[in-house]
Design a protein around this motif. Sequence first.
Motif, PDB file in Angstrom:
ATOM      1  N   PRO A  14       0.835  -1.218   0.000  1.00  0.00           N
ATOM      2  CA  PRO A  14       0.000   0.000   0.000  1.00  0.00           C
ATOM      3  C   PRO A  14       0.864   1.261   0.000  1.00  0.00           C
ATOM      4  O   PRO A  14       1.313   1.730   1.048  1.00  0.00           O
ATOM      5  CB  PRO A  14      -0.801  -0.134   1.303  1.00  0.00           C
ATOM      6  N   LEU A  15       1.090   1.787  -1.189  1.00  0.00           N
ATOM      7  CA  LEU A  15       1.913   2.982  -1.337  1.00  0.00           C
ATOM      8  C   LEU A  15       1.016   4.194  -1.558  1.00  0.00           C
ATOM      9  O   LEU A  15      -0.058   4.084  -2.138  1.00  0.00           O
ATOM     10  CB  LEU A  15       2.882   2.818  -2.507  1.00  0.00           C
ATOM     11  N   ILE A  16       1.488   5.354  -1.123  1.00  0.00           N
ATOM     12  CA  ILE A  16       0.676   6.558  -1.207  1.00  0.00           C
ATOM     13  C   ILE A  16       1.569   7.749  -1.527  1.00  0.00           C
ATOM     14  O   ILE A  16       2.699   7.835  -1.055  1.00  0.00           O
ATOM     15  CB  ILE A  16      -0.100   6.792   0.113  1.00  0.00           C
ATOM     16  N   PHE A  72       5.305   6.843  -0.168  1.00  0.00           N
ATOM     17  CA  PHE A  72       5.290   6.490   1.244  1.00  0.00           C
ATOM     18  C   PHE A  72       4.581   5.147   1.410  1.00  0.00           C
ATOM     19  O   PHE A  72       3.666   4.823   0.644  1.00  0.00           O
ATOM     20  CB  PHE A  72       4.531   7.532   2.067  1.00  0.00           C
ATOM     21  N   LEU A  73       4.969   4.410   2.420  1.00  0.00           N
ATOM     22  CA  LEU A  73       4.211   3.226   2.812  1.00  0.00           C
ATOM     23  C   LEU A  73       3.038   3.679   3.673  1.00  0.00           C
ATOM     24  O   LEU A  73       3.226   4.339   4.697  1.00  0.00           O
ATOM     25  CB  LEU A  73       5.094   2.257   3.588  1.00  0.00           C
ATOM     26  N   GLU A  77      -2.810   0.744   5.998  1.00  0.00           N
ATOM     27  CA  GLU A  77      -3.392  -0.122   4.969  1.00  0.00           C
ATOM     28  C   GLU A  77      -2.642  -1.439   4.816  1.00  0.00           C
ATOM     29  O   GLU A  77      -2.972  -2.240   3.935  1.00  0.00           O
ATOM     30  CB  GLU A  77      -3.434   0.610   3.627  1.00  0.00           C
ATOM     31  N   LEU A  78      -1.661  -1.686   5.632  1.00  0.00           N
ATOM     32  CA  LEU A  78      -0.956  -2.967   5.575  1.00  0.00           C
ATOM     33  C   LEU A  78      -1.887  -4.104   5.976  1.00  0.00           C
ATOM     34  O   LEU A  78      -2.664  -3.982   6.921  1.00  0.00           O
ATOM     35  CB  LEU A  78       0.248  -2.947   6.523  1.00  0.00           C
ATOM     36  N   THR A  79      -1.796  -5.218   5.268  1.00  0.00           N
ATOM     37  CA  THR A  79      -2.580  -6.395   5.627  1.00  0.00           C
ATOM     38  C   THR A  79      -1.874  -7.156   6.748  1.00  0.00           C
ATOM     39  O   THR A  79      -0.673  -6.949   7.009  1.00  0.00           O
ATOM     40  CB  THR A  79      -2.756  -7.325   4.422  1.00  0.00           C
ATOM     41  N   ASP A  80      -2.606  -8.051   7.393  1.00  0.00           N
ATOM     42  CA  ASP A  80      -1.998  -8.879   8.435  1.00  0.00           C
ATOM     43  C   ASP A  80      -0.856  -9.719   7.861  1.00  0.00           C
ATOM     44  O   ASP A  80       0.169  -9.922   8.530  1.00  0.00           O
ATOM     45  CB  ASP A  80      -3.053  -9.791   9.064  1.00  0.00           C
ATOM     46  N   TRP A 204       3.793   6.804   6.008  1.00  0.00           N
ATOM     47  CA  TRP A 204       2.707   7.750   6.273  1.00  0.00           C
ATOM     48  C   TRP A 204       1.662   7.105   7.179  1.00  0.00           C
ATOM     49  O   TRP A 204       1.284   5.952   6.990  1.00  0.00           O
ATOM     50  CB  TRP A 204       2.052   8.197   4.970  1.00  0.00           C
ATOM     51  N   TRP A 205       1.206   7.891   8.164  1.00  0.00           N
ATOM     52  CA  TRP A 205       0.119   7.503   9.066  1.00  0.00           C
ATOM     53  C   TRP A 205      -1.081   8.408   8.773  1.00  0.00           C
ATOM     54  O   TRP A 205      -1.053   9.603   9.100  1.00  0.00           O
ATOM     55  CB  TRP A 205       0.503   7.689  10.528  1.00  0.00           C
ATOM     56  N   GLU A 206      -2.117   7.865   8.180  1.00  0.00           N
ATOM     57  CA  GLU A 206      -3.329   8.655   7.921  1.00  0.00           C
ATOM     58  C   GLU A 206      -4.218   8.581   9.172  1.00  0.00           C
ATOM     59  O   GLU A 206      -5.313   8.027   9.175  1.00  0.00           O
ATOM     60  CB  GLU A 206      -4.060   8.128   6.683  1.00  0.00           C
TER      61      GLU A 206
END
Length: 247
Positions: A14-16, A72-73, A77-80, A204-206
């Motif tokens: 999940p890149l942003i 940014f990572l 949104e990272l999966t388990d 990144w932390w949304e």
Amino acid sequence: MDADHRELDMAKWPLIEIEDTLWHTGFMDPARKGTGSYEGHGLSVSRDPDDWRRIARLSGEDWVLEKPGHRFLDIHELTDKQKATIFDWAIERGLLEQITIYEAVQWDSEFECETATLHYTYEDALKELPVFQRGDQWVWDNIDETPLEPGEFDDMIRESDGHVATPELIAMMKASGDDVMGRLAEEYAIIAYAEQVLDLDGVWWEDDHDPSKLSAPRGVIFPGKLASWTVKRAAEHEAERQNAPSL
């Protein structure tokens, strides 16, 4: 980039790219950053500089950072499965250790949410709670020694599998103290993976935008990537914006 992970399919991560202007307050040299940042050792950035001045009690000069096509990572949104891959990598590299964590959970009436402190043992977690046992009854440690409601104590200490940062990860992230465990240790490992394996600009932390609860979106740019960004003083950026021809 980590040699064992060069063939990663980047499209699966999940890149942003942050479309808004990114700001930093304070010194531009990450080497001058203090210890204990939740974003680790890099340059902390946000799109809400005024809010972050109040939340983190920041002082110093404001800077604007720009880089078209940056990556940014997106940590939320990272999966388990992706997290498990990262944690396994961090354990193999001596950055994390797997442990049992005991959380002492309390209700914060000011912020209207649960808060928890993390501990290595059940006994240490119990010491953090304002309760004690009188006979077979758990009571609040107040002047009236008010009894807890049935079942209320059962959820005050939670046991779970988790991770603790090793001294190597603590030093790498310029963490504060010798004990970094739970979510913060895991996020430090994610930061290290994004830098060393995925070779990204940062993380990144949304987070929720709620300054009253000390929360707003935030990010970090890795020291090794800063040279690829355009950096301007806030006053210079504003002057250019004011003088730009209108379309």
